[in-house]
Design a protein around this motif. Structure first.
Motif, PDB file in Angstrom:
ATOM      1  N   VAL A  19      31.867 -42.832 -39.490  1.00  0.00           N
ATOM      2  CA  VAL A  19      31.837 -41.421 -39.091  1.00  0.00           C
ATOM      3  C   VAL A  19      30.476 -40.824 -39.422  1.00  0.00           C
ATOM      4  N   ALA A  20      29.992 -41.110 -40.608  1.00  0.00           N
ATOM      5  CA  ALA A  20      28.697 -40.592 -41.050  1.00  0.00           C
ATOM      6  C   ALA A  20      27.575 -41.082 -40.148  1.00  0.00           C
ATOM      7  N   GLN A  21      27.634 -42.348 -39.774  1.00  0.00           N
ATOM      8  CA  GLN A  21      26.589 -42.937 -38.931  1.00  0.00           C
ATOM      9  C   GLN A  21      26.590 -42.315 -37.540  1.00  0.00           C
ATOM     10  N   ILE A  22      27.764 -42.149 -36.961  1.00  0.00           N
ATOM     11  CA  ILE A  22      27.873 -41.586 -35.610  1.00  0.00           C
ATOM     12  C   ILE A  22      27.381 -40.144 -35.570  1.00  0.00           C
ATOM     13  N   LEU A  23      27.738 -39.370 -36.592  1.00  0.00           N
ATOM     14  CA  LEU A  23      27.406 -37.936 -36.603  1.00  0.00           C
ATOM     15  C   LEU A  23      26.067 -37.632 -37.256  1.00  0.00           C
ATOM     16  N   GLY A  24      25.452 -38.636 -37.857  1.00  0.00           N
ATOM     17  CA  GLY A  24      24.181 -38.395 -38.523  1.00  0.00           C
ATOM     18  C   GLY A  24      24.338 -37.562 -39.781  1.00  0.00           C
ATOM     19  N   ILE A  25      25.468 -37.750 -40.475  1.00  0.00           N
ATOM     20  CA  ILE A  25      25.784 -37.024 -41.702  1.00  0.00           C
ATOM     21  C   ILE A  25      25.857 -38.023 -42.853  1.00  0.00           C
ATOM     22  N   THR A  41      29.682 -27.427 -42.370  1.00  0.00           N
ATOM     23  CA  THR A  41      29.176 -26.274 -41.620  1.00  0.00           C
ATOM     24  C   THR A  41      29.955 -26.167 -40.310  1.00  0.00           C
ATOM     25  N   LYS A  42      29.765 -25.075 -39.609  1.00  0.00           N
ATOM     26  CA  LYS A  42      30.463 -24.893 -38.336  1.00  0.00           C
ATOM     27  C   LYS A  42      30.069 -25.982 -37.339  1.00  0.00           C
ATOM     28  N   ASP A  43      28.779 -26.297 -37.282  1.00  0.00           N
ATOM     29  CA  ASP A  43      28.319 -27.357 -36.380  1.00  0.00           C
ATOM     30  C   ASP A  43      28.974 -28.689 -36.726  1.00  0.00           C
ATOM     31  N   GLN A  44      29.110 -28.960 -38.016  1.00  0.00           N
ATOM     32  CA  GLN A  44      29.737 -30.214 -38.436  1.00  0.00           C
ATOM     33  C   GLN A  44      31.224 -30.236 -38.086  1.00  0.00           C
ATOM     34  N   VAL A  45      31.884 -29.087 -38.183  1.00  0.00           N
ATOM     35  CA  VAL A  45      33.296 -28.984 -37.795  1.00  0.00           C
ATOM     36  C   VAL A  45      33.458 -29.328 -36.320  1.00  0.00           C
ATOM     37  N   ILE A  46      32.564 -28.792 -35.489  1.00  0.00           N
ATOM     38  CA  ILE A  46      32.626 -29.049 -34.044  1.00  0.00           C
ATOM     39  C   ILE A  46      32.444 -30.531 -33.753  1.00  0.00           C
ATOM     40  N   LYS A  47      31.476 -31.151 -34.422  1.00  0.00           N
ATOM     41  CA  LYS A  47      31.226 -32.577 -34.214  1.00  0.00           C
ATOM     42  C   LYS A  47      32.403 -33.425 -34.695  1.00  0.00           C
ATOM     43  N   LEU A  48      32.974 -33.062 -35.832  1.00  0.00           N
ATOM     44  CA  LEU A  48      34.109 -33.801 -36.367  1.00  0.00           C
ATOM     45  C   LEU A  48      35.326 -33.686 -35.459  1.00  0.00           C
ATOM     46  N   ALA A  49      35.565 -32.484 -34.945  1.00  0.00           N
ATOM     47  CA  ALA A  49      36.704 -32.276 -34.049  1.00  0.00           C
ATOM     48  C   ALA A  49      36.575 -33.131 -32.800  1.00  0.00           C
ATOM     49  N   SER A  50      35.360 -33.200 -32.260  1.00  0.00           N
ATOM     50  CA  SER A  50      35.126 -33.983 -31.050  1.00  0.00           C
ATOM     51  C   SER A  50      35.280 -35.476 -31.314  1.00  0.00           C
ATOM     52  N   LEU A  51      34.649 -35.974 -32.370  1.00  0.00           N
ATOM     53  CA  LEU A  51      34.684 -37.404 -32.668  1.00  0.00           C
ATOM     54  C   LEU A  51      36.088 -37.877 -33.023  1.00  0.00           C
TER      55      LEU A  51
END
Length: 349
Positions: A19-25, A41-51
């Motif tokens: 997950v970290a690798q895909i999202l760059g986190i 963060t809000k941006d991270q929430v959006i990315k997590l929801a999508s992935l």
């Protein structure tokens, strides 16, 4: 929220490292999110929801609840402050609606009336009707881009597998690819898949498959110009960030805007970013119609004749160069209204 994230990740069969690798986190952050010791963060929430394919609204509400509780704690004035916030949020939603012109609101009301009527007669839907209208959509969408296949020739290529004498291989592939892209967006509709980076690239990949394999399903790496337009799309190094913002805008606004406005905005914003070497128009119209279908509307079929095409291009040009989307929103709304009227007429209602 921490339980939501962990359960969704495990259901997807992903490790925190993946997950970290895909999202760059950082991987440590993912673990902290799942333990509740750190808030994304809000941006991270959006990315997590999508992935992780978590319903965005569910995850966002959970995130906001925890954020609010963390900020206000057990303060004696918390409830009073929350009531004031609620009033302001409700007022802001009304303000968004009031930004729409009277003409646009009038057409949206007519569309809602037509859709309500259509909803009563969904049992009269048929594969044959849908197939015929999708055939027309492929014909018109390709005609906008200069494809010279007639409606009858489009039918023969798709349904009979024939090769049309005098037509180029590219024109044949444009017909076949667009038809398969429609099948794809209907599949996404049935799955209720949220619009994300993967799905837009998948749609574009279908559009350019066999035509431009190197660029199919990939963002452009060179500067482009739009033929006949004074608008200059963003530089290639900005495209990825622009697309990231595009999906954030979608997630933020998908439940706040009328579906017709949302679909039109997504069309205009995508074609303005112009993220691809080729196929931007067809991809943008397919994204628009995915949103419409997901919300129970019918395909908005923009005609490819000269007058309709020029009205469409001029409305886009105004949105892109004058920061005025009124003409474009009205054009899309009127197109959907006419498409609904025609559909009701076909089923005899």
């Amino acid at each position: 929220m921490k339980t939501l994230l962990k359960n969704a990740r495990e259901q997807k069969g992903l490790k925190t490292r993946e997950v970290a690798q895909i999202l760059g986190i950082d991987q440590a952050l993912i673990s902290k999110f799942e333990k509740g010791s750190r808030k994304p963060t809000k941006d991270q929430v959006i990315k997590l929801a999508s992935l992780l394919e978590i319903d965005f609204e569910t995850l966002m509400v959970a995130w906001l609840k925890e954020k609010i509780l963390y900020e206000i704690g057990q303060d004696d004035f918390a409830l009073k402050a929350m009531n004031l916030v609620r009033e302001e949020v409700e007022n802001s939603c009304v303000a968004v609606k009031n930004t729409l012109s009277k003409n646009l609101l009038s057409i949206l009301n007519e569309i809602d009336t037509l859709k309500a009527k259509l909803d009563q007669f969904r049992q009269f839907d048929s594969y044959r009707i849908d197939h015929a209208l999708e055939l027309e959509y492929t014909f018109e969408s390709n005609r906008i881009e200069g494809n010279t296949m007639t409606l009858r020739e489009t039918d023969l290529v798709i349904n009979e597998g024939l090769t049309i004498s005098g037509k180029s291989m590219r024109e044949h592939l444009e017909v076949i690819n667009h038809h398969e892209a429609i099948v794809n967006i209907k599949h996404l509709m049935d799955k209720n898949t949220t619009l994300n980076d993967r799905e837009v690239l998948s749609i574009h990949n279908l559009i350019l498959r066999g035509i431009n394999p190197e660029d199919a399903g990939r963002y452009r790496r060179v500067q482009v110009m739009i033929k006949g337009s004074s608008f200059m799309p963003p530089q290639p190094f900005l495209v990825s960030k622009e697309m990231e913002d595009y999906f954030i805008w979608y997630e933020t606004n998908k439940n706040a805007l009328h579906p017709i406005v949302l679909a039109a905005e997504l069309h205009e914003r995508l074609v303005t970013i112009h993220p691809f070497i080729d196929g931007n128009g067809r991809t943008s119209r397919l994204v628009m119609n995915l949103i419409l279908l997901q919300n129970g509307y019918v395909i908005a079929n923009i005609k490819g004749d000269y007058d309709s095409r020029m009205q469409y291009y001029n409305a886009l040009e105004t949105a892109q160069t004058k920061n005025n989307k009124e003409d474009f929103l009205l054009f899309i709304a009127q197109t959907e209204k006419e498409s609904l009227e025609r559909y009701l007429e076909i089923i005899g209602q």
